[in-house]
Design a protein around this motif. Structure first.
Motif, short mmCIF file in Angstrom:
data_model
loop_
_atom_site.label_atom_id
_atom_site.label_comp_id
_atom_site.label_asym_id
_atom_site.label_seq_id
_atom_site.Cartn_x
_atom_site.Cartn_y
_atom_site.Cartn_z
N ALA A 175 -30.11 -28.38 0.62
CA ALA A 175 -28.90 -28.03 1.35
C ALA A 175 -28.99 -26.60 1.85
O ALA A 175 -29.72 -25.77 1.30
N LYS A 176 -28.24 -26.31 2.88
CA LYS A 176 -28.21 -24.98 3.45
C LYS A 176 -26.84 -24.36 3.24
O LYS A 176 -25.82 -25.02 3.45
N VAL A 177 -26.82 -23.09 2.82
CA VAL A 177 -25.55 -22.42 2.58
C VAL A 177 -24.82 -22.21 3.91
O VAL A 177 -25.39 -21.69 4.88
N LYS A 178 -23.57 -22.63 3.95
CA LYS A 178 -22.75 -22.43 5.14
C LYS A 178 -21.86 -21.20 4.99
O LYS A 178 -21.75 -20.37 5.89
N VAL A 179 -21.20 -21.09 3.82
CA VAL A 179 -20.32 -19.96 3.54
C VAL A 179 -20.56 -19.51 2.11
O VAL A 179 -20.74 -20.34 1.21
N ASN A 180 -20.54 -18.20 1.91
CA ASN A 180 -20.64 -17.63 0.56
C ASN A 180 -19.91 -16.29 0.59
O ASN A 180 -20.52 -15.23 0.60
N SER A 181 -18.57 -16.36 0.61
CA SER A 181 -17.77 -15.16 0.86
C SER A 181 -16.43 -15.23 0.14
O SER A 181 -15.98 -16.31 -0.27
N GLU A 182 -15.81 -14.06 0.01
CA GLU A 182 -14.45 -13.97 -0.50
C GLU A 182 -13.47 -13.97 0.68
O GLU A 182 -13.75 -13.41 1.73
N PHE A 183 -12.32 -14.59 0.45
CA PHE A 183 -11.26 -14.62 1.45
C PHE A 183 -9.96 -14.16 0.80
O PHE A 183 -9.66 -14.54 -0.34
N THR A 184 -9.21 -13.35 1.52
CA THR A 184 -7.93 -12.85 1.02
C THR A 184 -6.85 -13.20 2.03
O THR A 184 -7.01 -12.96 3.24
N ALA A 185 -5.74 -13.77 1.54
CA ALA A 185 -4.63 -14.10 2.44
C ALA A 185 -3.94 -12.82 2.90
O ALA A 185 -3.87 -11.85 2.15
N PRO A 186 -3.45 -12.80 4.17
CA PRO A 186 -3.49 -13.91 5.13
C PRO A 186 -4.84 -14.01 5.83
O PRO A 186 -5.45 -13.01 6.17
N CYS A 187 -5.28 -15.23 6.02
CA CYS A 187 -6.54 -15.47 6.73
C CYS A 187 -6.44 -16.83 7.42
O CYS A 187 -5.55 -17.63 7.11
N ASN A 188 -7.36 -17.07 8.34
CA ASN A 188 -7.31 -18.30 9.10
C ASN A 188 -7.72 -19.51 8.25
O ASN A 188 -8.38 -19.38 7.22
N THR A 189 -7.32 -20.66 8.71
CA THR A 189 -7.66 -21.92 8.07
C THR A 189 -9.15 -22.22 8.26
O THR A 189 -9.70 -22.00 9.33
N SER A 190 -9.79 -22.70 7.19
CA SER A 190 -11.18 -23.13 7.31
C SER A 190 -11.21 -24.64 7.50
O SER A 190 -10.36 -25.37 6.99
N ILE A 191 -12.21 -25.10 8.26
CA ILE A 191 -12.31 -26.53 8.58
C ILE A 191 -13.73 -26.99 8.27
O ILE A 191 -14.70 -26.33 8.64
N LEU A 192 -13.84 -28.10 7.58
CA LEU A 192 -15.16 -28.71 7.38
C LEU A 192 -15.12 -30.14 7.90
O LEU A 192 -14.07 -30.78 7.96
N TYR A 193 -16.28 -30.60 8.32
CA TYR A 193 -16.40 -31.88 9.00
C TYR A 193 -17.28 -32.83 8.18
O TYR A 193 -17.94 -32.42 7.23
N PRO A 194 -17.31 -34.12 8.55
CA PRO A 194 -18.11 -35.08 7.77
C PRO A 194 -19.58 -34.70 7.63
O PRO A 194 -20.18 -34.96 6.59
N ALA A 195 -20.17 -34.07 8.65
CA ALA A 195 -21.60 -33.79 8.60
C ALA A 195 -21.94 -32.30 8.66
O ALA A 195 -23.10 -31.93 8.53
N ASP A 196 -20.94 -31.45 8.88
CA ASP A 196 -21.23 -30.02 8.94
C ASP A 196 -19.97 -29.21 8.64
O ASP A 196 -18.91 -29.77 8.38
N GLY A 197 -20.12 -27.90 8.69
CA GLY A 197 -18.98 -27.02 8.41
C GLY A 197 -18.84 -26.68 6.94
O GLY A 197 -17.90 -25.98 6.55
N GLY A 198 -19.77 -27.18 6.10
CA GLY A 198 -19.69 -26.91 4.67
C GLY A 198 -19.06 -28.05 3.90
O GLY A 198 -18.12 -27.87 3.13
N ASN A 199 -19.56 -29.29 4.13
CA ASN A 199 -18.93 -30.47 3.54
C ASN A 199 -18.89 -30.44 2.02
O ASN A 199 -18.00 -31.01 1.40
N MET A 200 -19.86 -29.79 1.38
CA MET A 200 -19.82 -29.59 -0.07
C MET A 200 -19.36 -28.15 -0.33
O MET A 200 -19.99 -27.21 0.15
N HIS A 201 -18.27 -28.00 -1.08
CA HIS A 201 -17.82 -26.63 -1.34
C HIS A 201 -17.20 -26.49 -2.73
O HIS A 201 -16.85 -27.48 -3.38
N CYS A 202 -17.09 -25.23 -3.17
CA CYS A 202 -16.44 -24.92 -4.43
C CYS A 202 -15.59 -23.67 -4.25
O CYS A 202 -15.90 -22.81 -3.41
N PHE A 203 -14.50 -23.59 -5.02
CA PHE A 203 -13.60 -22.45 -4.98
C PHE A 203 -13.60 -21.76 -6.34
O PHE A 203 -13.55 -22.43 -7.38
N THR A 204 -13.62 -20.44 -6.33
CA THR A 204 -13.44 -19.65 -7.56
C THR A 204 -12.39 -18.59 -7.29
O THR A 204 -12.55 -17.78 -6.37
#
Length: 280
Positions: A175-204
């Motif tokens: 797999a290829k890393v799509k996102v590996n970053s911190e986000f702080t509100a307010p921020c824009n909505t993230s979108i992932l798609y069936p085959a791209d955009g980071g379909n596998m993700h985790c939140f911490t």
């Protein structure tokens, strides 16, 4: 002439009454729109955007932008949450990673829900098969890591180094890393798609935070949309025959391996108590 005048007067009266009724309905409609909650607007838009959706169906770009524009403006107040609620307090004496889930709405076309994470709370790496997913951070700071599958699958997946692997699920996938970053509100909505955009993700959760999720379509085991969890390993940690990645890109790749449901993770369902949705 007298009869004609009476008829004309009656028609004029009917026309004036009709105009009054039309204006009254228009005013009532405008008042309803002004009073409509953000959650209701979200629900109404989801109904339209996902009306003809299904597994693997991505809504048109115009619909995606329309839904995103509503989510972008939403905060915890729009769903009746406060950062000092019990959902966002970490229990130091509990070794299990407890995450609260508030289901706002679910049907066969889409679901709307809120994940409430205490500090250091985490949602393990998982997938979204055949789905388009919108994630909006309502408040707080969260670290997001996401992956997409490398299109050319691993030939044979022959593992030379099996240390730390789950022997019940030996197959590794690149797999290829799509996102590996911190986000702080307010921020824009993230979108992932069936085959791209980071379909596998985790939140911490870096701090206590809430994430509003819209899934179209929602998870469904009978329809093949089962949530799968993964372990991830650095690319350099395993040697697999037939796989080459340019040295400068190795940090952007990883091996993912299916796993059983994480024993130290618990999703606790609670009743959503924010503004209600009126279904129609």
């Amino acid at each position: 002439m007298g009869i004609e005048k009476i008829v004309a007067d009656e028609k004029l009266k009917e026309y004036c009454e009709l105009q009054k009724e039309t204006n009254s309905r228009s005013k009532r409609s405008r008042r309803r729109q002004k009073k409509m909650s953000a959650v209701q607007k979200l629900y109404e838009t989801c109904k339209e955007v996902f009306a003809s959706g299904g597994t693997g169906v991505v809504p048109p770009e115009s619909d995606i932008e329309r839904l995103k524009s509503i989510l972008d403006t939403m905060t915890e107040k729009d769903v009746g949450l406060r950062p000092n609620m019990p959902y966002f307090r970490k229990k130091t004496d509990d070794p299990v990673n407890n995450i609260t889930y508030l289901q706002v709405h679910e049907c066969d076309k889409f679901s709307i829900g809120i994940f409430c994470l205490p500090p250091s709370g985490a949602i393990p790496l998982h997938n979204h098969p055949g789905m388009t997913v919108f994630s909006k951070l309502l408040f707080g700071t969260v670290h997001v890591k996401s992956y997409d599958w490398v299109k050319d699958d691993v030939p044979g997946n022959t593992i030379a180094d099996s240390n730390h692997l789950d022997i019940k699920h030996p197959k590794l996938q690149l797999a290829k890393v799509k996102v590996n970053s911190e986000f702080t509100a307010p921020c824009n909505t993230s979108i992932l798609y069936p085959a791209d955009g980071g379909n596998m993700h985790c939140f911490t959760a870096v701090t206590a935070c809430a994430v509003l999720d819209v899934l179209g379509p929602p998870y469904s085991d009978p329809n093949g949309r089962h949530c799968t969890y993964y372990l991830d390993f650095p690319f350099s940690s395993h040697a697999v025959d037939g796989v080459t990645v340019p040295e400068e890109e190795t940090e952007g790749h990883a091996w993912l391996q299916e796993r059983d449901y994480p024993e130290d993770f618990r999703m606790v369902g609670k009743v959503y108590s924010g503004p209600r949705i009126v279904e129609n």
